[in-house]
Design a protein around this motif. Structure first.
Motif, PDB file in Angstrom:
ATOM      1  N   UNK A 137       0.821  -1.219   0.000  1.00  0.00           N
ATOM      2  CA  UNK A 137       0.000   0.000   0.000  1.00  0.00           C
ATOM      3  C   UNK A 137       0.853   1.267   0.000  1.00  0.00           C
ATOM      4  N   UNK A 138       2.091   1.161   0.475  1.00  0.00           N
ATOM      5  CA  UNK A 138       2.990   2.319   0.507  1.00  0.00           C
ATOM      6  C   UNK A 138       3.895   2.410  -0.727  1.00  0.00           C
ATOM      7  N   UNK A 139       3.838   1.412  -1.593  1.00  0.00           N
ATOM      8  CA  UNK A 139       4.701   1.338  -2.771  1.00  0.00           C
ATOM      9  C   UNK A 139       4.041   2.071  -3.942  1.00  0.00           C
ATOM     10  N   UNK A 140       4.493   3.290  -4.221  1.00  0.00           N
ATOM     11  CA  UNK A 140       3.843   4.093  -5.254  1.00  0.00           C
ATOM     12  C   UNK A 140       4.093   3.582  -6.674  1.00  0.00           C
ATOM     13  N   UNK A 141       5.073   2.715  -6.853  1.00  0.00           N
ATOM     14  CA  UNK A 141       5.390   2.195  -8.187  1.00  0.00           C
ATOM     15  C   UNK A 141       4.745   0.826  -8.462  1.00  0.00           C
ATOM     16  N   UNK A 142       4.062   0.256  -7.479  1.00  0.00           N
ATOM     17  CA  UNK A 142       3.447  -1.064  -7.636  1.00  0.00           C
ATOM     18  C   UNK A 142       2.489  -1.054  -8.831  1.00  0.00           C
ATOM     19  N   UNK A 143       2.471  -2.128  -9.634  1.00  0.00           N
ATOM     20  CA  UNK A 143       1.575  -2.187 -10.801  1.00  0.00           C
ATOM     21  C   UNK A 143       0.111  -2.351 -10.359  1.00  0.00           C
ATOM     22  N   UNK A 144      -0.517  -1.246 -10.101  1.00  0.00           N
ATOM     23  CA  UNK A 144      -1.825  -1.216  -9.450  1.00  0.00           C
ATOM     24  C   UNK A 144      -2.974  -1.828 -10.258  1.00  0.00           C
ATOM     25  N   UNK A 145      -2.862  -1.873 -11.559  1.00  0.00           N
ATOM     26  CA  UNK A 145      -3.971  -2.359 -12.377  1.00  0.00           C
ATOM     27  C   UNK A 145      -3.755  -3.775 -12.907  1.00  0.00           C
ATOM     28  N   UNK A 146      -2.685  -4.404 -12.500  1.00  0.00           N
ATOM     29  CA  UNK A 146      -2.343  -5.705 -13.075  1.00  0.00           C
ATOM     30  C   UNK A 146      -3.134  -6.855 -12.453  1.00  0.00           C
ATOM     31  N   UNK A 147      -3.537  -7.772 -13.330  1.00  0.00           N
ATOM     32  CA  UNK A 147      -4.132  -9.043 -12.931  1.00  0.00           C
ATOM     33  C   UNK A 147      -3.234 -10.192 -13.387  1.00  0.00           C
ATOM     34  N   UNK A 148      -2.033  -9.854 -13.847  1.00  0.00           N
ATOM     35  CA  UNK A 148      -1.120 -10.822 -14.440  1.00  0.00           C
ATOM     36  C   UNK A 148      -0.056 -11.256 -13.425  1.00  0.00           C
ATOM     37  N   UNK A 149      -0.014 -12.553 -13.151  1.00  0.00           N
ATOM     38  CA  UNK A 149       0.923 -13.098 -12.178  1.00  0.00           C
ATOM     39  C   UNK A 149       2.360 -12.713 -12.501  1.00  0.00           C
ATOM     40  N   UNK A 150       2.767 -12.915 -13.743  1.00  0.00           N
ATOM     41  CA  UNK A 150       4.164 -12.689 -14.121  1.00  0.00           C
ATOM     42  C   UNK A 150       4.561 -11.220 -14.015  1.00  0.00           C
ATOM     43  N   UNK A 151       3.657 -10.335 -14.372  1.00  0.00           N
ATOM     44  CA  UNK A 151       3.965  -8.907 -14.265  1.00  0.00           C
ATOM     45  C   UNK A 151       4.201  -8.513 -12.803  1.00  0.00           C
ATOM     46  N   UNK A 152       3.311  -8.956 -11.916  1.00  0.00           N
ATOM     47  CA  UNK A 152       3.446  -8.613 -10.498  1.00  0.00           C
ATOM     48  C   UNK A 152       4.669  -9.309  -9.895  1.00  0.00           C
ATOM     49  N   UNK A 153       4.851 -10.593 -10.199  1.00  0.00           N
ATOM     50  CA  UNK A 153       5.989 -11.339  -9.657  1.00  0.00           C
ATOM     51  C   UNK A 153       7.317 -10.728 -10.112  1.00  0.00           C
ATOM     52  N   UNK A 154       7.410 -10.387 -11.384  1.00  0.00           N
ATOM     53  CA  UNK A 154       8.638  -9.761 -11.883  1.00  0.00           C
ATOM     54  C   UNK A 154       8.901  -8.439 -11.182  1.00  0.00           C
ATOM     55  N   UNK A 155       7.859  -7.648 -10.998  1.00  0.00           N
ATOM     56  CA  UNK A 155       8.029  -6.375 -10.302  1.00  0.00           C
ATOM     57  C   UNK A 155       8.572  -6.609  -8.895  1.00  0.00           C
ATOM     58  N   UNK A 156       7.963  -7.543  -8.179  1.00  0.00           N
ATOM     59  CA  UNK A 156       8.393  -7.804  -6.803  1.00  0.00           C
ATOM     60  C   UNK A 156       9.827  -8.324  -6.745  1.00  0.00           C
ATOM     61  N   UNK A 157      10.180  -9.229  -7.656  1.00  0.00           N
ATOM     62  CA  UNK A 157      11.524  -9.807  -7.648  1.00  0.00           C
ATOM     63  C   UNK A 157      12.607  -8.786  -8.003  1.00  0.00           C
ATOM     64  N   UNK A 158      12.284  -7.870  -8.884  1.00  0.00           N
ATOM     65  CA  UNK A 158      13.305  -6.968  -9.409  1.00  0.00           C
ATOM     66  C   UNK A 158      13.336  -5.584  -8.756  1.00  0.00           C
ATOM     67  N   UNK A 159      12.271  -5.200  -8.064  1.00  0.00           N
ATOM     68  CA  UNK A 159      12.172  -3.807  -7.641  1.00  0.00           C
ATOM     69  C   UNK A 159      11.937  -3.542  -6.161  1.00  0.00           C
ATOM     70  N   UNK A 160      11.678  -4.556  -5.373  1.00  0.00           N
ATOM     71  CA  UNK A 160      11.348  -4.271  -3.968  1.00  0.00           C
ATOM     72  C   UNK A 160      12.287  -4.999  -3.019  1.00  0.00           C
ATOM     73  N   UNK A 161      12.397  -4.447  -1.834  1.00  0.00           N
ATOM     74  CA  UNK A 161      13.190  -5.112  -0.796  1.00  0.00           C
ATOM     75  C   UNK A 161      12.338  -5.424   0.433  1.00  0.00           C
ATOM     76  N   UNK A 162      11.041  -5.218   0.333  1.00  0.00           N
ATOM     77  CA  UNK A 162      10.177  -5.467   1.480  1.00  0.00           C
ATOM     78  C   UNK A 162       9.570  -6.867   1.501  1.00  0.00           C
ATOM     79  N   UNK A 163       9.802  -7.659   0.494  1.00  0.00           N
ATOM     80  CA  UNK A 163       9.282  -9.027   0.463  1.00  0.00           C
ATOM     81  C   UNK A 163      10.435 -10.003   0.643  1.00  0.00           C
ATOM     82  N   UNK A 164      10.435 -10.692   1.782  1.00  0.00           N
ATOM     83  CA  UNK A 164      11.537 -11.606   2.092  1.00  0.00           C
ATOM     84  C   UNK A 164      11.489 -12.883   1.267  1.00  0.00           C
ATOM     85  N   UNK A 165      10.284 -13.323   0.906  1.00  0.00           N
ATOM     86  CA  UNK A 165      10.157 -14.599   0.215  1.00  0.00           C
ATOM     87  C   UNK A 165       9.038 -14.539  -0.827  1.00  0.00           C
TER      88      UNK A 165
END
Length: 73
Positions: A29-57
């Motif tokens: 909710x605090x991540x202003x760059x999160x792909x807010x309109x996506x329903x696509x697993x790969x788009x969201x997963x790629x974003x999380x893997x490549x751009x955030x440090x708040x998800x440990x696993x």
């Protein structure tokens, strides 16, 4: 009505710092760059893997994604 993963995860926010889903939801909710309109697993997963440090696993994301898919039928 289908909704994006972002809109689903916002419903999981809370104040329990021991619940990893609530912590993840609060962080999203605090991540202003999160792909807010996506329903696509790969788009969201790629974003999380490549751009955030708040998800440990990514396992946590996968669990939440499964609940999102069940809830979004």
């Amino acid at each position: 009505m289908r909704r994006s993963f972002y809109h689903y995860i916002l419903t999981q926010r809370g104040h329990n710092l021991h619940d990893p889903v609530e912590v993840f939801a609060n962080d999203v909710s605090r991540d202003i760059m999160f792909p807010k309109h996506s329903e696509d697993y790969h788009e969201v997963a790629d974003y999380l893997e490549l751009n955030v440090n708040y998800l440990d696993s990514m396992d946590l994301f996968d669990q939440v994604w499964e609940k999102y898919v069940e809830n979004n039928k």
